[in-house]
Motif scaffolding. Structure first.
Motif: not given
Length: 325
Positions: A35-61
């Motif tokens: 969950v990102v408690p901010a609107a799309p496109g802001g720094a929290i959202d961008v950083i969250g999405r970058l980590y979500a992509q890597r966490m998906s790969e690392i944890l196979s989820q």
């Protein structure tokens, strides 16, 4: 084997079985909600999405980002606070997470006690910036001009209680100038008004301000931290520029889970964050945003939060920041 021995053996097997079941609880999930408690496109959202992509790969989820913006980031945080602590829901937020009860009258959760701290993702320095055409050339000249004509130098602020707000109020107190602070709904509109000259100054995240600094639309007076940043090596620290020590304000982004997340899940997610933070491709993407990755254990993050809560409460009280709405 005695009855007691048999009972101990059975209990041991049961514990082992439960441990195996618990350790695979996260792995059995096909999707995890971030969950990102901010609107799309802001720094929290961008950083969250970058980590979500890597966490998906690392944890196979599949880590799926959901934006739940509103009420100074408290709507999304409240959603996570109410979610089951089963590894299915996590929160990524900035430092404003711990300020909820200092700036909002009705907060249904405890910003610290109702969450399991996992780790910070990264940090970004704050930078004192101004409209390039309407401000003096240096920090010392700016301070002199503010003291002479304080009404000419209003500050834009991205959100009530944000790191930039705390830095702004601390800066004002140190130089003895009661300049107006105008609060916006986010960093982008605040920056736009500084660029347009509607407000003169802002303490902004370096990553957000950097393109406009390089384009000459914003003047960078000083880094609000203990050292210069490689993205803007010619910009001095506030101590170097104006002799103001101790004004160290670092924006940070982090990962939390609901209170009571089982330790075995913490021990799976925390190392995954560390691995992601060391990934060269991710580090490069973060650097472009002015963000430096952090690697820490949950206990270290919890201690960091405790220190930040104490400092933020002190700054809020000194600045007269009161809960609203």
């Amino acid at each position: 084997m005695t009855i007691i021995d048999r009972r101990q053996a059975v209990l041991g097997l049961t514990a082992a079985a439960l441990g195996t079941q618990m350790s695979s609880a996260l792995a059995q999930r096909n999707a995890v909600r971030l969950v990102v408690p901010a609107a799309p496109g802001g720094a929290i959202d961008v950083i969250g999405r970058l980590y979500a992509q890597r966490m998906s790969e690392i944890l196979s989820q599949t880590w799926v980002v959901e934006n739940k913006a509103g009420a100074n980031n408290t709507l999304g945080a409240a959603f996570v606070a109410r979610a089951p602590a089963d590894g299915g829901t996590f929160l990524t937020n900035a430092d404003i997470q711990i300020m909820a009860r200092y700036v909002m009258k009705s907060v249904s959760y405890d910003p610290v006690a109702d969450f399991t701290p996992i780790s910070r993702f990264g940090t970004s320095p704050m930078v004192l910036i101004g409209n390039a055409a309407k401000t003096p050339a240096t920090a010392s000249e700016l301070i002199a001009a503010m003291k002479a004509q304080p009404t000419q130098f209003a500050f834009a602020n991205s959100a009530l209680g944000a790191m930039g707000h705390l830095a702004t109020e601390s800066f004002k107190r140190r130089i003895g100038v009661d300049a107006l602070v105008v609060t916006y709904r986010g960093t982008a509109p605040a920056l736009n008004d500084v660029i347009g000259g509607q407000t003169a100054l802002m303490v902004a995240p370096l990553g957000s301000a950097l393109p406009y600094i390089k384009a000459g639309q914003l003047r960078a007076f000083a880094i609000m931290g203990p050292k210069r940043h490689p993205n803007v090596p010619d910009v001095p620290t506030i101590s170097e520029a104006a002799g103001l020590s101790g004004l160290d304000f670092m924006l940070w982004y982090a990962l939390w889970a609901p209170k009571g997340l089982p330790e075995d899940i913490v021990k799976q997610v925390s190392p995954a964050v560390k691995t992601a933070s060391k990934d060269p491709a991710l580090v490069e993407r973060l650097a472009a945003l002015g963000v430096d990755p952090v690697t820490e254990d949950p206990a270290d993050f919890a201690r960091f939060i405790a220190g930040e809560v104490e400092r933020s409460a002190r700054v809020a009280e000194e600045a007269g920041i009161r809960p609203e709405q």
